[in-house]
Design a protein around this motif. Structure first.
Motif: not given
Length: 343
Positions: A170-173, A245-248, A272-276
């Motif tokens: 939730v925090c990442a998105v 954006a992509i959440f991985c 493109v934003s990326i979060v791991g």
């Protein structure tokens, strides 16, 4: 070699009193215990583990069942830190660890319960074991103290510990939403693992909360590896109306996704934003540094060890579930959505 008889003679107490001091019994005075400990140190006495086990009915050994589907083993970028802290904490409490192999010799026991009893371990650590493993059930029903990590197992002597996977997702998105992103993709294991399911649930619920679009082509299965992150991100970003954006659900997949972005001629954190998820050591060293959800690996290992020791040493101690908080670490792989994609 110094014996327990010599310790008793020097301390002026009985052999049974020395034995009680060595094995932690409470029915001797602190003064007597301190005197015995001082003599033990002076004479450089080391208790025999077998004899100690006969007296306490314990082996002071922990059995670890560790499975890594990516075959990193003890070099796994996330799990090795957790295991190191588990090992150190268990050691400070007087226990050693035996790691069970993932292969069983002909004629040997192969169920978890049977193998644990065969090696006479006092407790069991389960890490990376699949919840649907048919050989787990007998262990969970037994009275062998067990701690499971990232898997909500239950039993009369089973505790489990996990990160706040859903809350971290939730925090990442929400971080991506705050940057203006509305087309947010997901790469992860949605079905096979509990952590994948929980992080996918956090992703879905956040999209619903902010009334954001969800397209099937923006959700892709990955197996936590860098290679899977690369291949599915490349396909996702080549589709019509690709996400901004992509959440991985793992840093390794996010690092693979970042490579896919670059290979398509795009810029990470701009186009493109990326979060791991994890915050492995590599996350801060890639280019650009990866925004991620940090799991507290050190606390996870320490808390798991202490929870297992409680189950072993306190018969009245009830099994518990532990959730360890996560933390958003903002780096340069995420940025404000480009103006033309803000609506």
């Amino acid at each position: 070699m110094t014996t327990i008889y010599e310790i008793a003679k020097h301390a002026g107490v009985s052999i049974s009193t020395v034995s009680k001091a060595l094995n932690g019994y409470s029915d001797i005075s602190p003064k007597t215990r301190a005197k015995i400990q001082e003599i033990i140190k002076e004479l450089n006495f080391h208790p025999n583990a077998t004899a100690r086990g006969l007296a306490t009915k314990r082996s002071y050994m922990i059995g670890a069942f560790f499975q890594d589907d990516l075959n990193y083993g003890f070099f796994h970028p996330f799990l090795h830190i957790l295991l190191e802290n588990f090992k150190d904490t268990i050691g400070r409490n007087g226990y050693d660890i035996v790691f069970f192999t993932n292969t069983v010799t002909h004629g040997g026991p192969y169920h978890y319960e049977a193998r644990a009893k065969h090696r006479n371990v006092d407790g069991v650590l389960l890490l990376g074991i699949h919840k649907d493993d048919p050989h787990l059930m007998s262990l969970l029903k037994s009275k062998i103290p067990t701690i499971s990590i990232d898997m909500d197992l239950t039993g009369p002597r089973v505790s489990y510990l996990t990160s706040d996977n859903k809350g971290g997702a939730v925090c990442a998105v929400e971080h991506l939403v705050d940057l203006g992103h509305r087309r947010i993709g997901f790469i992860g294991d949605c079905f096979s693992t509990q952590v994948g399911q929980e992080r996918f649930l956090g992703y879905q619920q956040t999209l619903q909360k902010y009334d954001l679009p969800s397209q099937p082509e923006w959700i892709a299965q990955g197996n936590f590896s860098e290679e899977s992150g690369y291949s599915v991100a490349k396909s996702m970003l080549q589709a019509h109306m690709s996400p901004t954006a992509i959440f991985c659900v793992s840093d390794l997949m996010a690092i693979g996704a970042m490579k896919a972005v670059r290979d398509l001629g795009l810029q990470v954190g701009v186009d493109v934003s990326i979060v791991g998820f994890d915050d492995i050591a590599m996350a801060s060293n890639v280019n650009p540094p990866l925004t991620t959800i940090r799991q507290n690996k050190e606390e996870m290992g320490t808390r798991a060890a202490l929870a297992l020791v409680d189950l072993i040493e306190k018969e009245e101690h009830k099994p518990s579930a532990f959730s360890i908080k996560t933390e958003l670490i903002i780096r340069e792989s995420t940025g404000v959505v480009r103006a033309e994609f803000s609506r």
